[in-house]
Design a protein around this motif. Structure first.
Motif, PDB file in Angstrom:
ATOM      1  N   LYS A  55       4.053   6.712   1.328  1.00  0.00           N
ATOM      2  CA  LYS A  55       5.311   6.449   0.637  1.00  0.00           C
ATOM      3  C   LYS A  55       5.313   7.180  -0.704  1.00  0.00           C
ATOM      4  N   THR A  56       5.960   8.339  -0.717  1.00  0.00           N
ATOM      5  CA  THR A  56       5.936   9.192  -1.906  1.00  0.00           C
ATOM      6  C   THR A  56       6.695   8.590  -3.075  1.00  0.00           C
ATOM      7  N   ASP A  57       7.631   7.691  -2.809  1.00  0.00           N
ATOM      8  CA  ASP A  57       8.364   7.065  -3.904  1.00  0.00           C
ATOM      9  C   ASP A  57       7.471   6.161  -4.739  1.00  0.00           C
ATOM     10  N   LYS A 114       0.833  -1.206   0.000  1.00  0.00           N
ATOM     11  CA  LYS A 114       0.000   0.000   0.000  1.00  0.00           C
ATOM     12  C   LYS A 114       0.867   1.256   0.000  1.00  0.00           C
ATOM     13  N   THR A 115       0.289   2.356  -0.428  1.00  0.00           N
ATOM     14  CA  THR A 115       0.975   3.651  -0.377  1.00  0.00           C
ATOM     15  C   THR A 115       0.875   4.243   1.025  1.00  0.00           C
ATOM     16  N   LEU A 116      -0.297   4.107   1.653  1.00  0.00           N
ATOM     17  CA  LEU A 116      -0.526   4.612   3.008  1.00  0.00           C
ATOM     18  C   LEU A 116      -0.287   3.495   4.007  1.00  0.00           C
ATOM     19  N   GLY A 148      14.511  14.477   5.820  1.00  0.00           N
ATOM     20  CA  GLY A 148      15.890  14.311   6.242  1.00  0.00           C
ATOM     21  C   GLY A 148      16.000  13.387   7.439  1.00  0.00           C
ATOM     22  N   LEU A 149      17.214  13.279   7.959  1.00  0.00           N
ATOM     23  CA  LEU A 149      17.472  12.398   9.088  1.00  0.00           C
ATOM     24  C   LEU A 149      16.733  12.867  10.335  1.00  0.00           C
ATOM     25  N   PRO A 200      10.404   7.185   4.402  1.00  0.00           N
ATOM     26  CA  PRO A 200      10.091   6.634   3.085  1.00  0.00           C
ATOM     27  C   PRO A 200       9.108   7.533   2.335  1.00  0.00           C
ATOM     28  N   GLY A 201       8.657   8.611   2.983  1.00  0.00           N
ATOM     29  CA  GLY A 201       7.693   9.531   2.383  1.00  0.00           C
ATOM     30  C   GLY A 201       7.229  10.541   3.414  1.00  0.00           C
ATOM     31  N   GLU A 202       6.091  11.176   3.156  1.00  0.00           N
ATOM     32  CA  GLU A 202       5.532  12.134   4.105  1.00  0.00           C
ATOM     33  C   GLU A 202       5.023  11.367   5.318  1.00  0.00           C
TER      34      GLU A 202
END
Length: 117
Positions: free
Chosen positions: A108-110, A35-37, A90-91, A56-58
Motif C-alpha cells: 500500500k503505497t499510500d 500493515k503496508t504489505l 489504473g482501473l 491501493p498500491g503496487e
C-alpha cells in the motif's frame, strides 16, 4: 516465525469459492489493514469476475491454480498456474476462466513514509 501452506490455503479457498453464492473466497496469509504489505489467497469459481477497481498500491497476482484473465483498458493478460502478473496502475479487473486461486500481493503505497533527501 510463522509457516503457512499456501497450497493448502488455495485448496481451501477454492472449495469455499465454489460453494459460495458470490463465487469468491479469500484469506489473508500475511499483513492486513495495519500493515503496508498484504498477501491474500483469493479463489474464484469459473466465470467469476472482480469488477474494475483501482489498486491501493503496487500489486502482483501469482496464479496458484487454474487460469485467470487480468484486464486493464484495452489490454488483457492470461495467467495460468505458475505465472506472475504485474497489476497495472489504473482501473483493472480479474476474471477466472476456470476454478482458480491466486496469491494477491500488494504494498500500500499510500502508507509508505517518504524519507528526507
Amino acid at each position: 516465525m510463522q509457516k503457512i501452506s499456501i497450497d493448502a490455503l488455495a485448496r481451501q479457498q477454492i472449495e469455499a469459492a465454489v460453494a459460495a453464492p458470490s463465487g469468491r473466497a479469500a484469506d489473508t496469509a500475511f499483513g492486513g489493514h495495519e500493515k503496508t504489505l498484504r498477501q491474500t489467497v483469493m479463489a474464484f469459481r469459473a466465470g467469476t469476475r472482480l469488477s474494475e477497481h483501482l489498486n491501493p498500491g503496487e500489486a502482483t497476482v501469482f496464479v496458484l491454480k487454474g487460469s485467470v484473465w487480468l484486464k486493464s483498458g484495452g489490454n488483457s493478460w492470461q495467467g495460468k498456474a505458475g505465472d506472475l502478473l504485474i497489476v497495472p496502475e489504473g482501473l483493472h479487473s480479474l476474471e477466472a476462466e476456470e476454478d482458480s486461486a491466486v496469491l494477491f500481493t500488494v504494498v500500500k503505497t499510500d502508507r509508505l513514509v517518504q524519507l528526507p533527501a
